[in-house]
Design an enzyme around this catalytic site. Structure first.
Site, PDB file in Angstrom:
ATOM      1  N   SER A 165      36.904 147.305  60.402  1.00 32.45           N
ATOM      2  CA  SER A 165      38.231 146.827  60.009  1.00 32.45           C
ATOM      3  C   SER A 165      38.259 145.336  59.713  1.00 32.45           C
ATOM      4  O   SER A 165      39.074 144.880  58.905  1.00 32.45           O
ATOM      5  CB  SER A 165      39.268 147.177  61.085  1.00 32.45           C
ATOM      6  OG  SER A 165      38.856 146.685  62.338  1.00 32.45           O
ATOM      7  N   HIS A 216      40.020 140.814  63.341  1.00 29.91           N
ATOM      8  CA  HIS A 216      40.786 140.942  62.098  1.00 29.91           C
ATOM      9  C   HIS A 216      41.034 139.579  61.466  1.00 29.91           C
ATOM     10  O   HIS A 216      40.964 139.435  60.237  1.00 29.91           O
ATOM     11  CB  HIS A 216      42.117 141.648  62.378  1.00 29.91           C
ATOM     12  CG  HIS A 216      41.943 143.064  62.825  1.00 29.91           C
ATOM     13  ND1 HIS A 216      42.958 143.774  63.432  1.00 29.91           N
ATOM     14  CD2 HIS A 216      40.873 143.900  62.754  1.00 29.91           C
ATOM     15  CE1 HIS A 216      42.519 145.003  63.714  1.00 29.91           C
ATOM     16  NE2 HIS A 216      41.257 145.090  63.307  1.00 29.91           N
TER      17      HIS A 216
END
Length: 339
Positions: A165, A216
């Protein structure tokens, strides 16, 4: 990315409890894999560009047959920097905690990969994925080390992360750069694409505390280094150096599933595909370079036809040169006389 629970400063390894629980989920019903397979077949294998499909395949394969246990694949300052286990930078993006973790990441990869690979071409997109995979993990280590130094809390250096991610957040920044404007739905909210990654960063962390905010954020920063910083220029320089050392200037169109050769397709130095004639001069080929007399004659005839009709042959073009033109005319006369 998903984090294990952090350890106290005196521990030499991160706490195992969270990751062990996640490994149990890994052995569940694999409903996420079934949904992923369903989504792939709905899109159609022929509609997924080759690099995106290969990347998805690698992630699924390593989920079913891991190259290392999660505790040996996740990346942290402690495991990678202190213990010098740098292979984790390669392993961590391609390992996932469970089937749902894999499903959500690969579903996002499908959407972003289809758009970006068709825009950039397969070769540049593969290059981009490779660089982003390594840099996202490196940026994550840097941010965690800075947090450890600023806060004095050693637990930041022991938080271990896995998953694709972070790379996907970087791809989202790049995708918004190449496709500006528009809005997107982020958990029920309409958000401008320009700010969508930042909103997602905050909302995902609030709604799923087990996810890695720093991981992230690292992906977003790598994406910004590419779109607004020096990364794209550095990548172009490296790519130009590699391609300039090759003897051939033939390029392949990887923007579609077939990846067939297209003599009028070539990538630019920034990775964006272009169509049409090659910029001139691109390739100079002296007739005497390993050619027989008959081959030299045929090459001269083809080049002469190109000059008259403006047509290209075999994807390359001889640079126009007064001396070269004179040599060509002499050869034409000599071969015409001999034949």
């Amino acid at each position: 990315m998903v984090l294990s629970s952090s350890a106290t400063p005196g521990q030499t390894l991160p706490s195992h409890f969270t990751l062990l629980m996640m490994q149990r989920r890994h052995r569940g019903s694999n409903l996420g894999l079934i949904l992923l397979a369903s989504q792939i077949f709905q899109i159609g294998l022929d509609n997924i560009p080759p690099v995106t499909l290969a990347t998805l395949g690698v992630n699924v394969y390593l989920f079913l047959f891991p190259a290392a246990p999660l505790l040996s694949a996740c990346v942290s300052v402690q495991t990678a920097y202190w213990h010098r286990d740098w292979r984790r930078l390669i392993l961590s993006p391609f390992h996932h905690v469970d089937d749902w973790h894999l499903y959500f990441n690969m579903a996002s990869l499908l959407w972003k990969g289809i758009k970006l690979e068709r825009r950039l071409g397969g070769a540049w997109f593969a290059y981009l994925l490779s660089v982003f995979s390594l840099l996202t993990g490196s940026m994550y280590l840097l941010l965690e080390a800075v947090l450890t130094e600023v806060t004095g809390d050693g637990s930041y250096s022991m938080q271990c992360a896995v998953g694709f991610s972070g790379v996907l957040f970087g791809l989202k920044v790049v995708n918004n750069y190449y496709h500006p404007g528009g809005v997107t739905h982020v958990m029920g909210f309409l958000v401008s694409n320009r700010y969508a990654c930042w909103v997602e960063l905050v909302l995902i962390h609030i709604m799923s505390p087990g996810t890695s905010f720093v991981g992230h954020l690292a992906g977003i920063l790598v994406g910004l280094l590419y779109t607004a910083g020096p990364l794209k220029k550095v990548m172009k320089t490296c790519a130009d150096f590699v391609t300039s050392s090759r003897p051939s200037h033939v390029y392949y169109n990887s923007s579609g599933p077939s990846g067939r050769y297209n003599p009028h397709y070539y990538p630019s130095s920034d990775g964006q595909p272009h169509t049409g004639p090659y910029p001139q001069p691109l390739y100079q080929h002296p007739y005497t370079a390993g050619m027989s007399d008959a081959e030299q004659y045929d090459a001269a005839v083809r080049a002469s036809l190109n000059d008259r009709g403006g047509r290209q042959t075999y994807g390359f073009r001889v640079a126009s040169d007064p001396n070269l033109e004179e040599i060509r005319q002499r050869r034409l006369q000599r071969f015409a006389t001999e034949r």
